[in-house]
Design an enzyme around this catalytic site. Structure first.
Site, PDB file in Angstrom:
ATOM      1  N   HIS A 114      39.924  50.931  40.765  1.00 48.64           N
ATOM      2  CA  HIS A 114      40.404  50.235  41.959  1.00 48.64           C
ATOM      3  C   HIS A 114      40.966  48.850  41.625  1.00 48.64           C
ATOM      4  CE1 HIS A 114      37.035  47.386  42.050  1.00 48.64           C
ATOM      5  NE2 HIS A 114      36.236  48.398  41.755  1.00 48.64           N
ATOM      6  N   GLU A 173      30.454  53.812  42.076  1.00 51.44           N
ATOM      7  CA  GLU A 173      30.179  52.953  40.927  1.00 51.44           C
ATOM      8  C   GLU A 173      28.714  53.075  40.509  1.00 51.44           C
ATOM      9  OE1 GLU A 173      30.922  51.931  38.307  1.00 51.44           O
ATOM     10  OE2 GLU A 173      31.995  50.005  38.434  1.00 51.44           O
TER      11      GLU A 173
END
Length: 497
Positions: free
Chosen positions: A60, A134
């Site tokens: 990202h 994550e």
């Protein structure tokens, strides 16, 4: 039986001050210790696939917690900054001409938004996958880094120095992450799409690359993933069954230049090796490895070497080591001449005097030429092409490149110089072997990497000569502009990439 066909065409230059060239060989230097210990491997166990599949991983864009220096983990309280949105838009432009059949994305806001920007007007399916979130960092999440150090002391130091064995709240986050990455691969590979985009996070993308290559948790923070960096893995089924060949086609191709930054895995690095693959030669592009290096570069190779020289102008190059072959020497000279003109090109206040040294242990072409003379088959120059070579050829390449790697470390860690940027120019195959030596892999693992002519790979050493080499990027070709290698298979040609 083998002969050579190159597909896609091979890639790869020009100044004022003539660089100095010396012809010394480092092949007789004493053996130096590898920067990595002998690390544990974990062989990937993935579902069988019938057709070749290419997977592009994207991290990202910059988030608000990235900007604040806050530990994010799998929390979902940060969003993309304006810079992060811009990075995602740059990645969208970078991938605009590429074809994807499906997009898998982390469910966290910062990754979902990045995926939406990159996906743009595409109508193909987007799949949210919880295992792509994550790394779970439990009590660390939400803390500023200095708060983590103050509050957790030894645990925080272990997270920084020995993440593979780091534990918190009765969990081992990196080990759990590796397990999640394997689960994610099972879902990604089970999808029928041949070209897959995955948008996720720094740590989980590291784990995806490592588990695909069969590397253990000790490789955490070794395979860099920058904001909106693109990594590409090819999964190639065997014609007669057996394990799928898995090859890292590129690592961390970023929206911005990989050369200018000096931070690797959060640490400042003042020692760096830049591997530059020589430019294309005058042989027919379809057989350009057949007469490896005897002929000069063709026009494409000259353009590639000039583009690389321009890219490296952002960096003060201290020394260039190259193979004695013509294409490598000409590529090295182009880089050295542009460095020598740094003042008039506006990159520096004075010319940069760069020495070019020819290194015999970088000359691996004769090893291949002996094999080609005895062969009549075909090698396609694509991901995993080293698989087509017999063990004897691979062993010769491995042994010679080991000497070359020792020479590079000797040159890089000259105690009289604090900062040093070393450029190494040679054939893609020798650079693949050098990367494998850096990672302390076995000879067989060389087939897990691919490099194109004209590409750039960067290795940082933030912890000095006894530390681990951090792979900042491999097979970077964005600097080649219209001559760069596309990320996915062609939208107009349904042949295998």
């Amino acid at each position: 039986m083998l002969s050579l066909v190159c597909h896609p065409p091979l890639f790869s230059g020009a100044g004022r001050t003539k660089p100095r060239i010396s012809g010394s060989s480092f092949s007789s230097l004493r053996e130096m210790e590898s920067p990595l210990p002998d690390l544990r491997r974990s062989a990937p166990q993935f579902p069988a696939i019938r057709e070749a599949k290419r997977v592009a991983l994207v991290r990202h864009g910059q988030s608000t917690w990235n900007e604040e220096g806050r530990i994010q983990g799998s929390s979902d309280h940060s969003v993309l900054t304006p810079k992060g949105e811009s990075q995602a838009e740059t990645s969208r432009q970078m991938l605009l001409g590429d074809s994807f059949d499906v997009c898998f994305t982390s469910p966290l806001i910062r990754s979902k938004r990045t995926a939406e920007i990159i996906w743009g007007a595409r109508t193909e399916e987007m799949i949210s996958e919880i295992d792509l979130r994550e790394i779970d960092l439990y009590s660390f999440q939400g803390l500023l880094k200095h708060e983590g150090k103050e509050k957790f002391g030894s645990a925080y130091r272990q997270w920084q120095k020995d993440a593979a064995n780091f534990s918190i709240d009765d969990h081992f986050p990196v080990r759990e992450l590796w397990d999640r990455a394997r689960c994610s691969w099972n879902k990604i590979l089970a999808h029928e799409g041949k070209s897959v985009l995955v948008v996720a996070h720094n740590a989980v993308n590291q784990a995806l690359v490592a588990t695909a290559l069969g590397l253990g948790t000790e490789y955490f923070r070794i395979l860099l993933q920058s904001n909106c960096g693109v990594s590409v893995l090819d999964f190639i089924p065997q014609i007669h069954g057996g394990s799928t060949n898995i090859c890292l086609n590129r690592l961390n191709q970023t929206p911005n230049s990989p050369i200018a930054a000096g931070i690797s895995a959060g640490r400042k690095s003042n020692k760096r090796i830049i591997l530059v693959c020589q430019g294309a030669t005058q042989s027919n592009p379809e057989v350009s490895l057949l007469n490896m290096g005897y002929e000069p570069m063709n026009m494409l190779g000259v353009i590639q070497s000039q583009k690389t020289a321009e890219l490296l102008l952002d960096l003060k190059v201290d020394c260039i080591l190259c193979s004695p072959r013509i294409a490598s020497v000409d590529t090295a000279m182009a880089i050295a001449e542009v460095q020598g003109a740094a003042d008039c090109l506006g990159a520096d206040c004075i010319p940069r005097d760069v020495e070019v040294k020819k290194i015999l242990d970088l000359e691996i072409e004769p090893i291949f030429q002996q094999a080609w003379k005895k062969s009549t088959g075909t090698i396609i120059f694509q991901s995993g092409w080293l698989n087509c070579l017999d063990d004897g050829v691979l062993q010769q390449l491995w042994n010679k490149s080991k000497n070359a790697w020792q020479a590079l470390l000797h040159e890089l860690f000259d105690e009289s110089v604090t900062d040093k940027n070393l450029v190494v120019v040679g054939h893609p195959a020798v650079h693949i072997a050098l990367i494998s030596h850096c990672l302390n892999l076995t000879m067989e693992k060389m087939t897990s990497f691919h490099l194109d002519a004209g590409s750039v790979s960067v290795i940082d050493f933030p912890d000095g000569p006894v530390g681990k080499g951090v792979i900042r990027c491999t097979n970077y070709t964005a600097h080649l502009g219209r001559w760069s290698i596309p990320v996915t298979r062609s939208t107009t040609n349904d042949e295998e990439f």
